[in-house]
Structure formats: C-alpha cells, structure tokens
Design a protein around this motif. Sequence first.
Motif, PDB file in Angstrom:
ATOM      1  N   PRO A 293      24.044   4.933  -4.554  1.00 46.64           N
ATOM      2  CA  PRO A 293      23.963   4.745  -5.996  1.00 46.64           C
ATOM      3  C   PRO A 293      23.785   6.178  -6.714  1.00 46.64           C
ATOM      4  O   PRO A 293      24.296   6.247  -7.739  1.00 46.64           O
ATOM      5  CB  PRO A 293      22.910   3.731  -6.280  1.00 46.64           C
ATOM      6  N   GLY A 294      23.462   7.054  -6.042  1.00 47.73           N
ATOM      7  CA  GLY A 294      23.040   8.274  -6.427  1.00 47.73           C
ATOM      8  C   GLY A 294      21.914   8.294  -7.713  1.00 47.73           C
ATOM      9  O   GLY A 294      21.803   8.943  -8.458  1.00 47.73           O
ATOM     10  N   TYR A 295      21.078   7.064  -7.301  1.00 47.24           N
ATOM     11  CA  TYR A 295      20.202   6.871  -8.247  1.00 47.24           C
ATOM     12  C   TYR A 295      19.078   5.898  -7.515  1.00 47.24           C
ATOM     13  O   TYR A 295      19.233   5.439  -6.603  1.00 47.24           O
ATOM     14  CB  TYR A 295      20.730   5.963  -9.200  1.00 47.24           C
ATOM     15  N   VAL A 296      17.725   6.098  -8.231  1.00 44.83           N
ATOM     16  CA  VAL A 296      16.625   5.254  -7.663  1.00 44.83           C
ATOM     17  C   VAL A 296      15.972   5.072  -9.014  1.00 44.83           C
ATOM     18  O   VAL A 296      15.788   5.842  -9.713  1.00 44.83           O
ATOM     19  CB  VAL A 296      15.814   5.850  -6.512  1.00 44.83           C
ATOM     20  N   ASP A 297      15.533   3.855  -9.213  1.00 44.83           N
ATOM     21  CA  ASP A 297      14.758   3.381 -10.281  1.00 44.83           C
ATOM     22  C   ASP A 297      13.247   3.370  -9.782  1.00 44.83           C
ATOM     23  O   ASP A 297      12.717   3.357  -8.716  1.00 44.83           O
ATOM     24  CB  ASP A 297      15.032   1.933 -10.866  1.00 44.83           C
ATOM     25  N   LEU A 298      12.408   3.428 -10.869  1.00 45.19           N
ATOM     26  CA  LEU A 298      10.805   3.628 -10.792  1.00 45.19           C
ATOM     27  C   LEU A 298      10.455   2.617  -9.591  1.00 45.19           C
ATOM     28  O   LEU A 298       9.311   2.843  -8.922  1.00 45.19           O
ATOM     29  CB  LEU A 298      10.183   3.652 -12.201  1.00 45.19           C
ATOM     30  N   CYS A 299      10.678   1.666 -10.057  1.00 46.45           N
ATOM     31  CA  CYS A 299      10.135   0.269  -9.144  1.00 46.45           C
ATOM     32  C   CYS A 299      10.563   0.564  -7.886  1.00 46.45           C
ATOM     33  O   CYS A 299       9.860  -0.029  -6.989  1.00 46.45           O
ATOM     34  CB  CYS A 299      10.136  -0.854  -9.797  1.00 46.45           C
ATOM     35  N   SER A 300      11.664   0.806  -7.568  1.00 53.41           N
ATOM     36  CA  SER A 300      12.188   1.027  -5.883  1.00 53.41           C
ATOM     37  C   SER A 300      11.423   2.132  -5.433  1.00 53.41           C
ATOM     38  O   SER A 300      11.621   2.295  -4.292  1.00 53.41           O
ATOM     39  CB  SER A 300      13.642   1.062  -6.097  1.00 53.41           C
ATOM     40  N   ALA A 301      10.930   3.155  -6.470  1.00 48.55           N
ATOM     41  CA  ALA A 301      10.432   4.409  -5.592  1.00 48.55           C
ATOM     42  C   ALA A 301       8.991   4.182  -5.663  1.00 48.55           C
ATOM     43  O   ALA A 301       8.189   4.730  -6.429  1.00 48.55           O
ATOM     44  CB  ALA A 301      10.750   5.471  -6.685  1.00 48.55           C
ATOM     45  N   SER A 302       8.490   3.412  -4.551  1.00 49.25           N
ATOM     46  CA  SER A 302       6.948   3.069  -4.403  1.00 49.25           C
ATOM     47  C   SER A 302       6.528   3.994  -3.183  1.00 49.25           C
ATOM     48  O   SER A 302       7.237   4.266  -2.200  1.00 49.25           O
ATOM     49  CB  SER A 302       7.109   1.633  -3.957  1.00 49.25           C
ATOM     50  N   ALA A 303       5.685   5.033  -3.543  1.00 47.34           N
ATOM     51  CA  ALA A 303       5.203   5.902  -2.723  1.00 47.34           C
ATOM     52  C   ALA A 303       4.779   5.226  -1.321  1.00 47.34           C
ATOM     53  O   ALA A 303       3.923   4.469  -1.180  1.00 47.34           O
ATOM     54  CB  ALA A 303       4.139   6.572  -3.480  1.00 47.34           C
ATOM     55  N   PRO A 304       5.335   5.976  -0.344  1.00 55.06           N
ATOM     56  CA  PRO A 304       5.115   5.493   1.019  1.00 55.06           C
ATOM     57  C   PRO A 304       3.757   5.646   1.480  1.00 55.06           C
ATOM     58  O   PRO A 304       3.034   6.561   0.982  1.00 55.06           O
ATOM     59  CB  PRO A 304       5.810   6.458   2.021  1.00 55.06           C
ATOM     60  N   VAL A 305       3.203   4.461   2.351  1.00 57.99           N
ATOM     61  CA  VAL A 305       1.687   4.482   2.624  1.00 57.99           C
ATOM     62  C   VAL A 305       1.931   4.538   4.206  1.00 57.99           C
ATOM     63  O   VAL A 305       2.827   3.903   4.713  1.00 57.99           O
ATOM     64  CB  VAL A 305       1.122   3.379   2.245  1.00 57.99           C
ATOM     65  N   ARG A 306       0.809   5.034   4.673  1.00 62.65           N
ATOM     66  CA  ARG A 306       0.822   5.326   6.279  1.00 62.65           C
ATOM     67  C   ARG A 306      -0.913   5.027   6.697  1.00 62.65           C
ATOM     68  O   ARG A 306      -1.617   5.301   5.895  1.00 62.65           O
ATOM     69  CB  ARG A 306       1.490   6.216   7.108  1.00 62.65           C
ATOM     70  N   GLU A 307      -1.025   4.284   7.879  1.00 54.33           N
ATOM     71  CA  GLU A 307      -2.296   4.763   8.413  1.00 54.33           C
ATOM     72  C   GLU A 307      -2.438   6.069   8.803  1.00 54.33           C
ATOM     73  O   GLU A 307      -1.648   6.557   9.542  1.00 54.33           O
ATOM     74  CB  GLU A 307      -2.337   3.874   9.822  1.00 54.33           C
ATOM     75  N   ALA A 308      -3.631   6.616   8.630  1.00 53.84           N
ATOM     76  CA  ALA A 308      -3.985   7.972   8.896  1.00 53.84           C
ATOM     77  C   ALA A 308      -3.816   8.236  10.359  1.00 53.84           C
ATOM     78  O   ALA A 308      -4.188   7.492  11.080  1.00 53.84           O
ATOM     79  CB  ALA A 308      -5.489   8.331   8.465  1.00 53.84           C
ATOM     80  N   PRO A 309      -3.253   9.202  10.768  1.00 48.69           N
ATOM     81  CA  PRO A 309      -3.098   9.601  12.169  1.00 48.69           C
ATOM     82  C   PRO A 309      -4.294   9.742  12.674  1.00 48.69           C
ATOM     83  O   PRO A 309      -5.261  10.388  12.039  1.00 48.69           O
ATOM     84  CB  PRO A 309      -1.942  10.599  12.168  1.00 48.69           C
ATOM     85  N   PRO A 310      -4.419   9.646  14.090  1.00 50.75           N
ATOM     86  CA  PRO A 310      -5.962   9.863  14.771  1.00 50.75           C
ATOM     87  C   PRO A 310      -6.116  11.313  14.516  1.00 50.75           C
ATOM     88  O   PRO A 310      -7.436  11.433  14.526  1.00 50.75           O
ATOM     89  CB  PRO A 310      -5.497   9.650  16.277  1.00 50.75           C
ATOM     90  N   THR A 311      -5.565  12.322  14.451  1.00 53.45           N
ATOM     91  CA  THR A 311      -5.399  13.666  14.249  1.00 53.45           C
ATOM     92  C   THR A 311      -6.286  13.864  12.679  1.00 53.45           C
ATOM     93  O   THR A 311      -7.056  14.797  12.708  1.00 53.45           O
ATOM     94  CB  THR A 311      -4.687  14.583  14.250  1.00 53.45           C
ATOM     95  N   ALA A 312      -6.065  13.043  11.960  1.00 53.25           N
ATOM     96  CA  ALA A 312      -6.723  13.322  10.673  1.00 53.25           C
ATOM     97  C   ALA A 312      -7.997  12.666  10.465  1.00 53.25           C
ATOM     98  O   ALA A 312      -8.696  12.786   9.413  1.00 53.25           O
ATOM     99  CB  ALA A 312      -5.824  12.503   9.709  1.00 53.25           C
ATOM    100  N   GLN A 313      -8.413  11.741  11.582  1.00 54.72           N
ATOM    101  CA  GLN A 313      -9.648  11.137  11.568  1.00 54.72           C
ATOM    102  C   GLN A 313     -10.917  12.085  11.662  1.00 54.72           C
ATOM    103  O   GLN A 313     -10.670  13.183  12.694  1.00 54.72           O
ATOM    104  CB  GLN A 313      -9.717  10.130  12.443  1.00 54.72           C
ATOM    105  N   PRO A 314     -12.163  12.008  11.295  1.00 52.75           N
ATOM    106  CA  PRO A 314     -13.139  12.937  11.459  1.00 52.75           C
ATOM    107  C   PRO A 314     -13.665  12.878  12.824  1.00 52.75           C
ATOM    108  O   PRO A 314     -13.472  11.836  13.351  1.00 52.75           O
ATOM    109  CB  PRO A 314     -14.185  12.428  10.389  1.00 52.75           C
TER     110      PRO A 314
END
Lengths: 314, 314
Positions: A293-314
């Motif tokens: 489409p050459g386009y994305v709408d605001l509601c389709s552009a949901s910021a990706p979420v992930r579990e923090a990788p083990p290296t990022a844990q304290p």
Amino acid sequence: MAPHLQRSALLSLATLAGLLCAAPLAAAQTQAQKPPRTGADVLAQAPAEHWCDVAPDNLLVMTLPQGRVLIELAERFAPQHVANIRALARNHYWDGLSVLRVQDNYVAQWGDPNDEDATKARPKAGARAKLPAEFSLPLAGLPLTPLRDVDGWAPVAGHVEGFQVAANPQSGRAWLAHCYGVVGAGRGDTVDSSTGAELYAMLTPARGLDLNITVVGRVLQGMHWLAALPRGTGAMGFYASPEQHTTIQHIRLSSSLPEAERPRLQVLRSDSSSWQEWLQTRRQRGGWFVHSPGYVDLCSASAPVREAPPTAQP
Amino acid sequence: MAPHLQRSALLSLATLAGLLCAAPLAAAQTQAQKPPRTGADVLAQAPAEHWCDVAPDNLLVMTLPQGRVLIELAERFAPQHVANIRALARNHYWDGLSVLRVQDNYVAQWGDPNDEDATKARPKAGARAKLPAEFSLPLAGLPLTPLRDVDGWAPVAGHVEGFQVAANPQSGRAWLAHCYGVVGAGRGDTVDSSTGAELYAMLTPARGLDLNITVVGRVLQGMHWLAALPRGTGAMGFYASPEQHTTIQHIRLSSSLPEAERPRLQVLRSDSSSWQEWLQTRRQRGGWFVHSPGYVDLCSASAPVREAPPTAQP
C-alpha cells in the motif's frame, strides 16, 4: 532512513542494559539496508538501545482466570487518572471485581458491578472521588515522532514513547488515539465523571471516541484474553446476568510484585531508526504479499513489544 | 443531503415489500432534517425502500456450536470464487470441518484440517480446482457511492451494494477492503492458489491485505461468534492441536434452506439518502459525545443490517 527523526544526544555504553522509555535516544547509526529486511528481521536485529524498559510503576498486571493482561499506563497523558489507578491497584480495589461488558467490535470493560449502588459499592480507598477530564494535553514540547502517512481523523498522527497519538497543531492539543488494545477510563454523561476505577480496553480501533474520554494506557500483552471473552447480550454489550461476569483475580502494579514475578517488557522506541525501518516494512510488503500500500495507518502502527532479553536483566 | 449521490430512476410502490441490493434506487425525497436525528433514529425511520433484501443465493449460513454466522457473498467482486463456494455449500463440503486458526487482532479461518494431505483431504465436489485471482475489478461502471472522507490506503473509498470498496481511478481498478467481518479466500504463495474452500473472516481492519487476496463477502450477523473464539497458540494463530478446533456443524446457502428457516436480512442501501444521513451521524456525534471528528473512515462505515420487518415478508 528517517533523518528528520534522529536525535543528537549521545548514548553511553552503560545504557545497553535497558533504558526507560522517557530517556532521550542517541542518533541512529547509519546502516546499509540492502537487501530489504522483513519486519521480524528489523525487530530481531534492533540494537538493545532501540528498546526501552517499561517502568514497573507504569505496568498494571491484571490477572484473569484465563491469563494475565499487561497494561502500560500513560502517565504523561492522564497523570491524575494514573495516580488514582495506582492507588486503587495498591489497595487491591479490583480483586474479585468483574469484567462487566464485552461489546463486539468495540470494548471490554471492567469494574465494580455494584458501583452505582452506594450501599453496595466497593470503597475506592486512596483514590480521589472527582477528577478532571484528561482528554488531551498541549502538543508543544511533546516528544512526538510523526507518521508521514495521512490520518483522516486528525491533522497529525504519530507516536510518543510507544503510544499512538493524534494532534491538531491549530488547537495546539494532542491526545491518545483509540486503537486496538488502548485502555481508557469509563465515564458517565459528564466529562469529569471518570475516576479510573472502571476501565475499558478497545477490541477494535474506534477513533470516534478520541477526545471524548480519558485514555490511560494500552495493553502490551494478553489483549487476546479480553478479546476472546464471550460478548454480553445486554444493552451495549453488558452481560445480562452477573453469572456471566469474568472475575478479576487481582490487578497489581508490577512495582508491587516481588522482583522475580515482575513482567519484564520492552517497547520499541518511537524515536529509533529501527522504528522507522519497521514502519517501512508495513508500507512496503514482501514475501507472501504481491501488493504494497505504501502506507500505514496510526492504528496499524502499534509499537512492537518484547520480553526483555536475559542480557538486559539486572 | 448528498445531491451528487441521488439517482434518477423512479421506484414503484410495489417495491416497498423489499428490493434486492442490485436494483437501482429512486431519487431520495428531500426531508426536513431538524433537529438532528441519532443514527438509531435514522435507521428506525428509513423508508422501506432504503433497505434491500439479501438474495438467498448470496447468503451463506454457517452453523457453529455457538451459533450462526451469516455471510453475504460478493458475487460481483469474485464471481468464480462465489460459484465455487456455492457448489461447496450445496455439496455440504464444510460439514464437520473446522475453524483452524484464530489469530488475535487479525483473522479467524476455517476449512479442512487435512487439506494439504492428498490422501486425507476431503474432495471439493462441484468446485473448480484452479481459479484465477479475483483481487480487483474495473472501476468503470461500478455503482460506487463514494465516501467524501479521505482514505489513506487508496485514492477513493466508498460502498457498492453495502460492501466496503476502495478504488484507484488511475489504475481503473476497484477492490473490496479488509474491514471487520470481511470474508476472504485463503491462498498459498501463488495468487491463484485459492479455491474458496478455506475462508477467513477479519477480526479487525487490516487494509494491508487489500489487493493481495480474493475477498468473497462479509459477515452480516454473528461475527461475534468467530471473534470470541479462543486464539490459537501455534504459528500465525493456528491451533496447536486438533482438539482445539471448533467444529463447523454445517454451511448452507440460504437458498438451500426451507423457506421458513431462511434468515431474512436487509442491508441499508448505499445509494439511499438514509445512508448518507447515517454516515453524517457518525461524523457529527451527539448525546454522550462532546467532540465530533467530522470524519468517518471506510472500515467504521459498515452498512447497517437488520432483520426484515414482518411487513416485508411474503
């Protein structure tokens, strides 16, 4: 790739272990970007500093019999409602209360079934009984990463710290947009009748709600537990009888949980080059797709979420 | 109210008993429109000739253990797929097959769990084994009622006989848009690999699918049965094991059912003044709403459906 979005601050190596979402991001390094990467590639290869940790005090953990729903609170947009929600969670207000309403293609809503009966309503310990409407805030100074794609609902659309935001430069106001998984504070007929005790999550984009109600956050994980609940058969999707309610086991702030039990989620930074590149993979599709489409709408552009990788844990 | 949309054909009184959706509509009578009516008012007061009957040969009745899902076939847009679907329904192809995939915030999909195993696949009696892609059709001559509201995904958006349509005057093509409840024909990697035997319904708008797959219709009633199914935990929302499948009791064309058992649905005509007035109630909200967007997007503008009133029955 998106030079107008690069920031000038430098990032120290120490931040590789995770950054809160409000911290500024360093200028993106220029990367060779051929051949085009898939969205999954972009996320898998995003540098650690393009993800930010969700602060435990902004993460609401809702436990249903089916599973957990994790909600990021949008303190910047609705500070007074978020303060109430934190107080209610700390005082275990929602424990044993219910999902009261699931209206197909609209909202799932939870709270106290007896809230309108003063003799039976559960006290809202620690919460203010009256709050102002928090429908919008000043656009000036907001760290908005604009979408270049047109939005029919507002003159400007974009993202602030992972949240989907619309804005009107003419009025000078910005607001959270009602996209899938967005959480708001139910209100009655008056704009200042929400307290944050009754909340809803969007089962679909419904931008017509924008600027009509206070949005308090968005679901980062577990939205499917709410979306798959049976629809209520009463008016507006309220359940016809209390036996149909889904009981909320508890709602806690992540910061109230023992360290080992806290969900450790990260959101892709809206001000990172990975975000821009990920958006571009939505506009220009590859693989199975034969048309882009050459386009994305605001509601389709949901910021990706992930579990923090083990290296990022304290 | 929308003079550019009025048609010149005259409607005879005989048509008050119901009109198929493809028949042309008379010029709308000018109505006094103060005070503004709600959307519910507009629908309740729409003249009988502003509604059209869904033809029994275009109505697919899918019976799940939970309830019935009623799908209007878009014969104009995908005639060869619709011919296959009718043949499959007449030959009871789907009876005892399954909902195989429910991917949150995307699609519910059903068909033969063994379709890819030639030794176990159910024969598709009466259906052609190979169909061309039916992703779009010529815009010229299409009875499109355009939306005045901008659509980011396509230069033109509007409605044809109740279906949500996007179009590009430059390419001269039009296509059905992937809005909530839209039904399409699953395909593999090649564009001509769909037969209509495996179908999906949209749990959310996902316009990025437009022009990538053949759309065959839309759910008019009962979409909530599909939307509330448990999400699959396998890749792409496929269920991890067959025990999690929802069994399809049967799928029939309404025209194959005894007269008394046929659902009698009507759709608000896209070429009626009531449609324009209903759209306007979405753009300019009253009652509980304190802000109106002055806008409605294509996927929010889903043509209203009702049970045919008793007076419209034969």
